[in-house]
Design a protein around this motif. Structure first.
Motif, PDB file in Angstrom:
ATOM      1  N   THR A   1      34.554 -19.569   0.569  1.00  9.16           N
ATOM      2  CA  THR A   1      34.079 -20.378   1.677  1.00  9.16           C
ATOM      3  C   THR A   1      32.662 -19.798   2.282  1.00  9.16           C
ATOM      4  OG1 THR A   1      35.323 -17.908   2.617  1.00  9.16           O
ATOM      5  CG2 THR A   1      36.768 -19.667   2.533  1.00  9.16           C
ATOM      6  N   ILE A   2      32.637 -20.481   2.821  1.00  9.54           N
ATOM      7  CA  ILE A   2      30.968 -20.113   4.085  1.00  9.54           C
ATOM      8  C   ILE A   2      31.459 -19.603   5.129  1.00  9.54           C
ATOM      9  CG2 ILE A   2      29.113 -20.715   4.607  1.00  9.54           C
ATOM     10  CD1 ILE A   2      29.852 -23.520   3.179  1.00  9.54           C
ATOM     11  N   CYS A   3      30.670 -18.250   5.334  1.00 12.42           N
ATOM     12  CA  CYS A   3      30.816 -17.676   6.598  1.00 12.42           C
ATOM     13  C   CYS A   3      29.742 -17.857   7.316  1.00 12.42           C
ATOM     14  CB  CYS A   3      30.744 -15.962   5.876  1.00 12.42           C
ATOM     15  SG  CYS A   3      30.744 -15.213   7.979  1.00 12.42           S
ATOM     16  N   HIS A   4      30.228 -18.408   8.499  1.00 14.85           N
ATOM     17  CA  HIS A   4      29.927 -18.511   9.967  1.00 14.85           C
ATOM     18  C   HIS A   4      29.536 -17.393  10.665  1.00 14.85           C
ATOM     19  CE1 HIS A   4      29.241 -22.354   8.751  1.00 14.85           C
ATOM     20  NE2 HIS A   4      30.694 -22.710   8.330  1.00 14.85           N
ATOM     21  N   ALA A   5      27.947 -17.576  11.896  1.00 15.35           N
ATOM     22  CA  ALA A   5      27.995 -16.461  13.081  1.00 15.35           C
ATOM     23  C   ALA A   5      27.466 -17.600  14.267  1.00 15.35           C
ATOM     24  CB  ALA A   5      27.496 -15.721  12.793  1.00 15.35           C
ATOM     25  N   ALA A   6      27.487 -16.903  15.521  1.00 15.70           N
ATOM     26  CA  ALA A   6      27.071 -17.565  15.917  1.00 15.70           C
ATOM     27  C   ALA A   6      25.668 -17.067  16.684  1.00 15.70           C
ATOM     28  CB  ALA A   6      28.110 -17.581  17.331  1.00 15.70           C
ATOM     29  N   ASN A   7      25.285 -16.373  16.074  1.00 17.74           N
ATOM     30  CA  ASN A   7      24.104 -15.945  15.939  1.00 17.74           C
ATOM     31  C   ASN A   7      24.028 -14.478  15.201  1.00 17.74           C
ATOM     32  OD1 ASN A   7      25.417 -14.105  18.314  1.00 17.74           O
ATOM     33  ND2 ASN A   7      23.585 -13.393  18.615  1.00 17.74           N
ATOM     34  N   VAL A   8      22.419 -14.340  15.018  1.00 19.27           N
ATOM     35  CA  VAL A   8      21.957 -12.870  14.371  1.00 19.27           C
ATOM     36  C   VAL A   8      21.412 -11.816  14.934  1.00 19.27           C
ATOM     37  CG1 VAL A   8      20.525 -14.485  12.911  1.00 19.27           C
ATOM     38  CG2 VAL A   8      21.282 -11.600  12.194  1.00 19.27           C
ATOM     39  N   VAL A   9      21.250 -10.816  15.678  1.00 19.54           N
ATOM     40  CA  VAL A   9      20.097  -9.742  15.764  1.00 19.54           C
ATOM     41  C   VAL A   9      19.634  -8.800  14.878  1.00 19.54           C
ATOM     42  CG1 VAL A   9      20.583 -10.543  18.276  1.00 19.54           C
ATOM     43  CG2 VAL A   9      21.303  -8.289  16.336  1.00 19.54           C
TER      44      VAL A   9
ATOM     45  N   LYS B   1      33.459 -10.735  18.256  1.00 22.32           N
ATOM     46  CA  LYS B   1      32.964  -9.934  16.928  1.00 22.32           C
ATOM     47  C   LYS B   1      31.716  -9.826  16.315  1.00 22.32           C
ATOM     48  CE  LYS B   1      37.598  -9.816  15.902  1.00 22.32           C
ATOM     49  NZ  LYS B   1      38.698  -8.551  15.634  1.00 22.32           N
ATOM     50  N   MET B   2      31.854  -8.162  15.969  1.00 20.51           N
ATOM     51  CA  MET B   2      30.179  -7.963  15.697  1.00 20.51           C
ATOM     52  C   MET B   2      31.112  -7.879  13.613  1.00 20.51           C
ATOM     53  SD  MET B   2      29.160  -5.225  17.933  1.00 20.51           S
ATOM     54  CE  MET B   2      30.563  -6.025  18.647  1.00 20.51           C
ATOM     55  N   LYS B   3      29.613  -8.331  13.071  1.00 18.15           N
ATOM     56  CA  LYS B   3      29.765  -7.386  11.243  1.00 18.15           C
ATOM     57  C   LYS B   3      28.336  -6.954  11.176  1.00 18.15           C
ATOM     58  CE  LYS B   3      33.728  -7.423   9.213  1.00 18.15           C
ATOM     59  NZ  LYS B   3      34.027  -6.064   9.378  1.00 18.15           N
ATOM     60  N   VAL B   4      28.228  -6.577  10.182  1.00 16.81           N
ATOM     61  CA  VAL B   4      26.458  -6.032  10.190  1.00 16.81           C
ATOM     62  C   VAL B   4      26.528  -6.133   8.427  1.00 16.81           C
ATOM     63  CG1 VAL B   4      25.083  -3.808   9.365  1.00 16.81           C
ATOM     64  CG2 VAL B   4      26.220  -3.425  11.057  1.00 16.81           C
ATOM     65  N   ALA B   5      24.494  -6.767   8.104  1.00 21.72           N
ATOM     66  CA  ALA B   5      24.368  -7.558   7.510  1.00 21.72           C
ATOM     67  C   ALA B   5      23.349  -7.037   7.133  1.00 21.72           C
ATOM     68  CB  ALA B   5      24.481  -8.547   7.629  1.00 21.72           C
ATOM     69  N   THR B   6      23.245  -6.248   5.000  1.00 19.66           N
ATOM     70  CA  THR B   6      21.582  -5.463   5.061  1.00 19.66           C
ATOM     71  C   THR B   6      20.597  -6.265   4.403  1.00 19.66           C
ATOM     72  OG1 THR B   6      23.534  -4.845   3.265  1.00 19.66           O
ATOM     73  CG2 THR B   6      23.613  -3.644   4.489  1.00 19.66           C
ATOM     74  N   LYS B   7      20.174  -5.864   4.010  1.00 17.55           N
ATOM     75  CA  LYS B   7      18.719  -6.501   3.776  1.00 17.55           C
ATOM     76  C   LYS B   7      19.183  -6.846   2.293  1.00 17.55           C
ATOM     77  CE  LYS B   7      13.962  -6.044   1.219  1.00 17.55           C
ATOM     78  NZ  LYS B   7      13.385  -6.800   2.696  1.00 17.55           N
TER      79      LYS B   7
ATOM     80  N   SER C   1      33.709 -18.571  14.473  1.00 21.73           N
ATOM     81  CA  SER C   1      32.053 -18.900  14.295  1.00 21.73           C
ATOM     82  C   SER C   1      31.417 -18.589  15.412  1.00 21.73           C
ATOM     83  CB  SER C   1      31.972 -20.541  14.486  1.00 21.73           C
ATOM     84  OG  SER C   1      32.749 -21.249  15.213  1.00 21.73           O
ATOM     85  N   GLU C   2      31.958 -18.045  15.993  1.00 15.28           N
ATOM     86  CA  GLU C   2      31.357 -17.315  17.232  1.00 15.28           C
ATOM     87  C   GLU C   2      30.857 -15.551  16.872  1.00 15.28           C
ATOM     88  OE1 GLU C   2      31.064 -19.181  20.135  1.00 15.28           O
ATOM     89  OE2 GLU C   2      31.849 -20.824  18.441  1.00 15.28           O
ATOM     90  N   GLY C   3      30.792 -15.661  16.732  1.00 13.27           N
ATOM     91  CA  GLY C   3      30.296 -13.792  16.037  1.00 13.27           C
ATOM     92  C   GLY C   3      29.530 -13.548  15.921  1.00 13.27           C
ATOM     93  N   THR C   4      28.775 -12.526  16.131  1.00  8.08           N
ATOM     94  CA  THR C   4      27.545 -11.732  16.131  1.00  8.08           C
ATOM     95  C   THR C   4      26.885 -11.238  14.669  1.00  8.08           C
ATOM     96  OG1 THR C   4      26.671 -11.986  18.598  1.00  8.08           O
ATOM     97  CG2 THR C   4      25.152 -10.666  16.716  1.00  8.08           C
ATOM     98  N   ILE C   5      26.562 -11.081  13.970  1.00  8.25           N
ATOM     99  CA  ILE C   5      25.588 -10.395  13.091  1.00  8.25           C
ATOM    100  C   ILE C   5      24.445  -9.720  12.978  1.00  8.25           C
ATOM    101  CG2 ILE C   5      24.277 -10.664  10.014  1.00  8.25           C
ATOM    102  CD1 ILE C   5      27.254 -11.736  10.778  1.00  8.25           C
ATOM    103  N   ILE C   6      24.616  -8.269  12.776  1.00  7.04           N
ATOM    104  CA  ILE C   6      23.588  -7.381  13.810  1.00  7.04           C
ATOM    105  C   ILE C   6      23.185  -7.190  11.700  1.00  7.04           C
ATOM    106  CG2 ILE C   6      22.950  -4.847  14.288  1.00  7.04           C
ATOM    107  CD1 ILE C   6      25.700  -5.508  15.767  1.00  7.04           C
TER     108      ILE C   6
END
Length: 598
Positions: free
Chosen positions: A69-77, A98-104, A118-123
């Protein structure tokens, strides 16, 4: 012993053509690796957005989660300081997002970086990549959570210090590898898991409105919550800084010893106690085990060896694409005879010592002696300057190169001999099946992991098994002898009560796994205190942690994709001759097997 049936059989013209093509490719690949190309396009950012930092998708380094599946998010910071990190968490928490952490590089196969919906935030912790402090006298280093392992061990070495253990791939971030319990291999001292050397964490969690919606929690070595936070799947907050206990700089002496399987079952329980950094590689197709004799030596010992594991080196993309095309042909249209012949040829062309060198250039003989930070991990395919994708890491999703599953699970050391015996029995029933079932470049890698106080760590000394195997780019397409890996996995997890690696594996491996962690309830209590609204949780982590639902997805061909264990032929690929059958050695297993195997 170990002579395959293909050596006794005449190959068809098609099989001979496949084998010749594979031989040619193996030769060119070897030359390319030996040349060690100066450039290499580093892997892409796992987060992409269509509108600046909004309307985003997040994936892993392979470009595909296990369920495709394709994972969507509203924004990234992209916070670059702890203050900015606190502000990012507060902004999302105040809006109940909702928030999730993405690494390099985002190396976890499962959907740990996906907030869901599709409304979450990626940190992203990409810019949290600095050394905060090094205390050489107390042998401590504090780094930001987005620092990659490569930079951490180099910074420690520059101060005359060593991180005692680490995973073998240095493209992981310290925050990411802690979240999934990543490890090297060792039973001595505190063992091979990096989280055993954590003596402090600063972690940002949601907070009540009166506290500004976010707060920094500082956990010292004696804090009761450290055992929850140091292996957390990212569900208790986002780690800002990590403090690790180091040791004085040391060297290691490495020798790979090839032996037959005669005492494999006995050695598996003992080898890790004989050598500090011991591991084992079982190559079932060749009836051999490669034992790693790896011990600490004094820094005065001569040698400047480098652990440049060949899997992590850059390769010309044209060759990667060509190699994958041949692999697909062998998988989908080849025979066991052709697959085994190709693998035998590949085995004769491997780099000596798995790519380790005595001086960073060539292998001249054992032992390979070098500094800890040059031996413990590698990953040169992320180091080179951008070369417009002329070369890349083998798994770069922008090219049609390697595309694999990576299973990882641990079995208690006390049960390991019986588990090994079962795998040997399975192999002996049809040795040629293993040529198509496994990635033959390495085999099964067995690493030692010591019991941990971490609530989601290993609760007893264990052997960890890593398996790479073919994954089709076509949804629901079986790979040759898919039942082999399925039975090994179900045997380990079901019969022997094994534990799946949190950052690897297909969905079914996590079903019910949390019940095998004696301290899971303690972890969930800390999670509830730190994040009572579950803002750092997702549908996936709730399923894996047994909070709500199951990671299994029941649908046609779900067992082919590892999304379920089959209970009906429709879960396999009956149209292509794959049906749900009992395991051959572990009779409680349910595997997708081709008609010709029964």
């Amino acid at each position: 012993a170990g002579t395959h049936s293909f050596e006794k059989s005449a190959m068809s013209q098609g099989e001979q053509a496949q084998t010749r093509a594979m031989k040619s490719l193996a030769a060119v690949l070897l030359v390319a690796i030996l040349l060690q190309l100066a450039g290499c396009s580093p892997p892409p950012d796992p987060v992409t957005c269509t509108d600046g930092t909004s309307n985003c998708t997040v994936t892993n380094t392979y470009g595909s989660f296990t369920d495709r599946t394709i994972c969507h998010a509203a924004n990234v910071v992209y916070p670059s300081t702890e203050q900015e990190l606190v502000a990012a968490v507060a902004a999302a928490a105040s809006a109940k997002r909702k928030m999730k952490v993405a690494t390099k590089h985002s190396h976890s196969g499962p959907k740990l970086a996906c907030p869901g919906g599709s409304e979450g935030t990626i940190i992203s912790t990409t810019r949290l990549n600095r050394t905060v402090s090094i205390d050489a006298e107390r042998q401590l280093i504090t780094v930001e959570s987005g620092m990659v392992l490569r930079d951490l061990i180099q910074a420690a070495a520059a101060a005359g210090l060593s991180l005692p253990h680490s995973p073998y791939w240095y493209g992981l971030t310290i925050g990411g590898l802690l979240a999934t319990g990543a490890h090297g291999s060792g039973l001595w001292g505190k063992g091979g898991a990096v989280h055993e050397y954590v003596v402090g964490l600063r972690i940002v969690t949601p907070a009540p409105a009166c506290d500004g919606f976010a707060m920094v929690r500082e956990l010292g070595a004696d804090h009761p919550d450290l055992d929850a936070a140091k292996v957390s799947l990212g569900v208790v907050g986002v780690v800002s800084q990590v403090t690790l206990a180091l040791q004085p700089l040391f060297k290691r002496s490495v020798t790979f010893v090839e032996r037959n399987e005669s005492d494999f079952t006995a050695q598996v329980a003992e080898w890790g106690r004989l050598h500090e950094f011991a591991d084992m590689i079982w190559q079932p197709q060749h009836n051999k085990v490669i034992y790693r004799e790896d011990d600490r030596v004094d820094v005065s010992a001569p040698g400047n060896g480098v652990g440049g594991l060949f899997l992590f080196r850059s390769v010309p993309t044209a060759l990667l694409v060509g190699g994958r095309a041949i692999e697909e042909q062998l998988q989908e249209n080849g025979t066991d005879i052709a697959r085994c012949a190709a693998e035998q040829e590949g085995a004769t062309r491997q780099l000596p010592a798995f790519g380790f060198t005595n001086d960073g250039i060539s292998f001249t003989g054992y032992p390979i002696v070098g500094y800890q930070h040059r031996i413990q991990a590698s990953g040169s395919c992320i180091d080179g300057p951008e070369d417009a994708l002329l070369s890349s890491c083998a798994w770069d999703p922008r090219i049609r190169g390697s595309f694999m599953y990576n299973s990882g699970f641990s079995v208690a050391l006390s049960k390991a001999p019986a588990f090994i015996a079962d795998m040997l029995n399975l192999r002996d029933l049809n040795p040629d099946a293993f040529c198509g079932a496994l990635d033959g470049r390495v085999g099964l890698v067995l690493r030692y992991v010591k019991a941990s106080s971490a609530y989601l760590g290993k609760h007893e000394d264990s052997i960890d098994v890593d398996i790479l195997f073919y994954r089709s780019r076509t949804d629901g397409m079986p790979h040759a002898h898919a039942d082999v890996v399925d039975e090994i996995e179900q045997m380990a997890l079901g019969k022997y009560g094994g534990l799946p690696h949190w950052g690897k594996n297909r969905n079914f491996a996590f079903d019910g796994a949390i019940a095998r962690y004696p301290k899971a309830d303690k972890f969930l209590k800390v999670k509830s205190r730190y994040d009572p609204d579950g803002l750092f949780s997702s549908e996936w982590t709730d399923q894996v942690l047994g909070i709500n639902g199951t990671p299994n997805i029941i649908e046609n061909r779900c067992a082919i994709e590892g999304l379920c264990i089959c209970s009906d032929d429709s879960h396999c690929a009956p149209e292509q001759g794959y049906f749900c059958r009992l395991g051959k050695v572990y009779k409680k297993a349910r595997v997708c097997s081709s008609e010709e195997d029964y």
